[in-house]
Scaffold this active site. Structure first.
Site, PDB file in Angstrom:
ATOM      1  N   CYS A  53     -21.868 -10.815  20.201  1.00  0.00           N
ATOM      2  CA  CYS A  53     -21.658  -9.798  19.330  1.00  0.00           C
ATOM      3  C   CYS A  53     -22.171  -8.320  19.717  1.00  0.00           C
ATOM      4  O   CYS A  53     -21.431  -7.444  19.406  1.00  0.00           O
ATOM      5  CB  CYS A  53     -21.868 -10.161  17.801  1.00  0.00           C
ATOM      6  SG  CYS A  53     -23.725 -10.282  17.385  1.00  0.00           S
ATOM      7  N   HIS A  98     -25.566 -10.456  13.039  1.00  0.00           N
ATOM      8  CA  HIS A  98     -24.436 -10.214  13.744  1.00  0.00           C
ATOM      9  C   HIS A  98     -24.064  -8.730  13.442  1.00  0.00           C
ATOM     10  O   HIS A  98     -24.799  -8.029  12.883  1.00  0.00           O
ATOM     11  CB  HIS A  98     -23.192 -10.967  12.879  1.00  0.00           C
ATOM     12  CG  HIS A  98     -21.799 -10.543  13.712  1.00  0.00           C
ATOM     13  ND1 HIS A  98     -21.301 -10.844  14.705  1.00  0.00           N
ATOM     14  CD2 HIS A  98     -20.850  -9.818  12.690  1.00  0.00           C
ATOM     15  CE1 HIS A  98     -20.245 -10.383  14.967  1.00  0.00           C
ATOM     16  NE2 HIS A  98     -19.802  -9.803  14.016  1.00  0.00           N
ATOM     17  N   ASP A 148     -13.884  -5.786  14.859  1.00  0.00           N
ATOM     18  CA  ASP A 148     -14.941  -6.845  15.078  1.00  0.00           C
ATOM     19  C   ASP A 148     -14.357  -7.709  16.265  1.00  0.00           C
ATOM     20  O   ASP A 148     -13.611  -8.534  15.994  1.00  0.00           O
ATOM     21  CB  ASP A 148     -15.404  -7.770  13.957  1.00  0.00           C
ATOM     22  CG  ASP A 148     -16.362  -8.524  14.501  1.00  0.00           C
ATOM     23  OD1 ASP A 148     -17.160  -8.756  15.451  1.00  0.00           O
ATOM     24  OD2 ASP A 148     -17.224  -9.252  13.534  1.00  0.00           O
TER      25      ASP A 148
END
Length: 270
Positions: free
Chosen positions: A70, A108, A124
């Site tokens: 991430c 995250h 994302d």
């Protein structure tokens, strides 16, 4: 990033330079990134440093043909979007574990993106199996995506332990994906989270090995010697017989050229 570097990144993901930083352009870039750049944690097992610096992240994806997880993927994508004129804000999120408890702070990283047409999106490209397209940040109804029905809920306090009234809960098909804080963050704020996930025996990244990419008709995932292809919702698993076969899959399906395989973790030993 300068113009040349931005063009190199766009070439990496097979996308044209958008005429303007619009919502349609963001959607196209988001999907192109997911299809071209794998979600992978190979650096964790190869003993490679993970440097949360935009130039270093872009170099990893563009020059070395790699992916990441991430912080790396959304960090690099945020740099690309910024260079193209989008307004980008990193946000921190915490991911519920199997027991429902939230993960660490800065577990995250996702992106709030504002476009030239006045819209705000939750982008994302670094959560593995997630949305194909950005979610409308201010929409509180169901948002249908090829990978499920998503929803953003306000005021998750009482719904998820430790949540604040200003947090957002992102759900997929009714299941919580992560609790998102709205306070703006900087890339350097995630360094402790990246260190934890690279080193802690409790991190799922030290306990697993994964390389996964969205395809036009599904997804392809390599975990150790197991290759999983998903087409139309149907999964097929293939056990690769040799290390050479695994290296070939990394190259042919993910564009990753390795001179050695990352060691496969044994969860009982980490």
């Amino acid at each position: 990033m300068d113009h040349r570097r931005t063009d190199a990144y766009l070439h990496r993901i097979g996308a044209a330079r958008p005429a303007a930083p619009t919502s349609d352009a963001l959607r196209a870039l988001h999907l192109a990134h997911l299809r071209a750049v794998p979600f992978e944690n190979l650096s964790v097992h190869l003993g490679e440093e993970i440097v949360l610096d935009p130039d270093a992240l872009v170099a990893k994806l563009v020059d070395r043909g790699r992916g990441g997880f991430c912080y790396e993927l959304n960090g690099a994508f945020g740099a690309l979007l910024d260079a193209l004129g989008f307004e980008v804000t990193p946000l921190q999120a915490r991911v519920p574990g199997g027991d429902g408890r939230l993960g660490i702070p800065y577990d995250h990283m996702a992106l709030r993106v504002r476009t030239a047409d006045g819209a705000t999106w939750l982008a994302d490209v670094g959560f593995g199996t997630h949305t194909h397209y950005p979610l409308a940040y201010e929409e509180r109804g169901e948002q249908r995506d090829p990978d499920g029905v998503f929803r953003i809920e306000d005021g998750a306090a009482g719904t998820v332990d430790g949540a604040a009234d200003t947090d957002f809960l992102v759900l997929r098909d009714g299941d919580p994906q992560y609790l998102l804080e709205q306070r703006p963050r900087a890339l350097r704020d995630f360094e402790a989270g990246a260190w934890y996930h690279r080193t802690s025996p409790a991190s799922h990244f030290t306990r697993s090995l994964v390389c996964s990419r969205l395809t036009e008709d599904g997804r392809i995932t390599l975990s150790g010697h197991t290759l999983t292809t998903t087409v139309g919702g149907r999964r097929t698993r293939t056990e690769l017989p040799t290390d050479a076969a695994v290296l070939e899959v990394y190259d042919q399906h993910f564009g990753i050229v390795l001179d050695r395989l990352p060691p496969e973790p044994n969860p009982a030993e980490v």
